[in-house]
Write an enzyme that holds these catalytic residues in place. Sequence first.
Site, PDB file in Angstrom:
ATOM      1  N   TYR A 209      35.836  49.605  72.517  1.00 26.01           N
ATOM      2  CA  TYR A 209      36.471  48.495  73.244  1.00 26.01           C
ATOM      3  C   TYR A 209      35.561  47.805  74.260  1.00 26.01           C
ATOM      4  O   TYR A 209      35.986  46.859  74.917  1.00 26.01           O
ATOM      5  CB  TYR A 209      37.741  49.001  73.945  1.00 26.01           C
ATOM      6  CG  TYR A 209      38.781  49.553  72.976  1.00 26.01           C
ATOM      7  CD1 TYR A 209      39.347  48.743  72.000  1.00 26.01           C
ATOM      8  CD2 TYR A 209      39.173  50.893  73.029  1.00 26.01           C
ATOM      9  CE1 TYR A 209      40.279  49.243  71.108  1.00 26.01           C
ATOM     10  CE2 TYR A 209      40.105  51.407  72.143  1.00 26.01           C
ATOM     11  CZ  TYR A 209      40.658  50.578  71.187  1.00 26.01           C
ATOM     12  OH  TYR A 209      41.586  51.066  70.309  1.00 26.01           O
TER      13      TYR A 209
ATOM     14  N   HIS B  24      43.319  41.158  69.492  1.00 23.68           N
ATOM     15  CA  HIS B  24      42.818  42.529  69.504  1.00 23.68           C
ATOM     16  C   HIS B  24      41.340  42.523  69.840  1.00 23.68           C
ATOM     17  O   HIS B  24      40.582  41.725  69.284  1.00 23.68           O
ATOM     18  CB  HIS B  24      43.035  43.213  68.144  1.00 23.68           C
ATOM     19  CG  HIS B  24      44.483  43.363  67.835  1.00 23.68           C
ATOM     20  ND1 HIS B  24      45.277  44.281  68.478  1.00 23.68           N
ATOM     21  CD2 HIS B  24      45.289  42.667  67.013  1.00 23.68           C
ATOM     22  CE1 HIS B  24      46.518  44.153  68.040  1.00 23.68           C
ATOM     23  NE2 HIS B  24      46.555  43.174  67.156  1.00 23.68           N
TER      24      HIS B  24
HETATM   25  O1  CA2 Z   1      41.738  46.422  69.502  1.00 23.54           O
HETATM   26  C1  CA2 Z   1      42.710  46.289  70.251  1.00 23.54           C
HETATM   27  O2  CA2 Z   1      42.759  45.446  71.147  1.00 23.54           O
HETATM   28  C2  CA2 Z   1      43.901  47.243  70.137  1.00 23.54           C
HETATM   29  O3  CA2 Z   1      45.078  46.494  70.369  1.00 23.54           O
HETATM   30  C3  CA2 Z   1      43.726  48.287  71.205  1.00 23.54           C
HETATM   31  C4  CA2 Z   1      44.791  49.373  71.160  1.00 23.54           C
HETATM   32  C5  CA2 Z   1      44.892  49.971  69.747  1.00 23.54           C
HETATM   33  O4  CA2 Z   1      45.968  50.893  69.696  1.00 23.54           O
HETATM   34  C6  CA2 Z   1      45.100  48.895  68.714  1.00 23.54           C
HETATM   35  O5  CA2 Z   1      45.134  49.515  67.439  1.00 23.54           O
HETATM   36  C7  CA2 Z   1      43.990  47.878  68.752  1.00 23.54           C
HETATM   37  C8  CA2 Z   1      44.487  50.542  72.065  1.00 23.54           C
HETATM   38  C9  CA2 Z   1      44.081  50.174  73.410  1.00 23.54           C
HETATM   39  C10 CA2 Z   1      43.641  51.423  74.119  1.00 23.54           C
HETATM   40  O6  CA2 Z   1      42.527  51.088  74.873  1.00 23.54           O
HETATM   41  C11 CA2 Z   1      41.864  52.090  75.474  1.00 23.54           C
HETATM   42  C12 CA2 Z   1      40.818  51.686  76.244  1.00 23.54           C
HETATM   43  C13 CA2 Z   1      40.078  52.626  76.920  1.00 23.54           C
HETATM   44  C14 CA2 Z   1      40.408  53.945  76.821  1.00 23.54           C
HETATM   45  C15 CA2 Z   1      41.469  54.332  76.053  1.00 23.54           C
HETATM   46  C16 CA2 Z   1      42.208  53.392  75.379  1.00 23.54           C
END
Ligand code: CA2
Length: 144
Positions: A23, A101
């Site tokens: 991310y 996303h």
């Molecule tokens: O790619 C994306 O933006 C998502 O929406 C992010 C979600 C995931 O469940 C989707 O499948 C795709 C998860 C966000 C969690 O982000 C974190 C960031 C740092 C540490 C842990 C989780």
Amino acid sequence: MKKIGLLNGPNLDRLGKRETSVYGTTTLDEIVAKVEARADHYEVEVESFQSNHEGELIDKIASWADSAFVGLIINPGGFTHTSVALRDAIVASGLKAVEVHISNIHAREEFRQKSLISGVCCAVVAGMGRHGYVSALRYLSEEA
Ligand code: CA2
């Protein structure tokens, strides 16, 4: 001035702190600041909200719809793949929505490749990292 809501779902408050290889290193506060700066440029008003709770996200969409917002930028986080209720809330709001996303969900695990939200959005951005939010804002500032 057009009002656009910026909604981020569960765990996106952790951006930049963990899973940086997926991310990136940009925090949610930095993303929101960037979007707000661009909003000034595009002469639209942006209100941002993040929650880890499905009902709070649904309530916020309804309250924005009742407050004459015209557009919605939404990263539903994990609810993307599970929430009929969030999907229904977007439809009921009448807001023009863009799903964003950070990662390219289509290049990830099979369970992430299905979105319950995409079908009620007018556009979807995936895999552009933080830039996706700014692209969505630009689109909505002209089209919503
Ligand atoms: O790619 C994306 O933006 C998502 O929406 C992010 C979600 C995931 O469940 C989707 O499948 C795709 C998860 C966000 C969690 O982000 C974190 C960031 C740092 C540490 C842990 C989780």
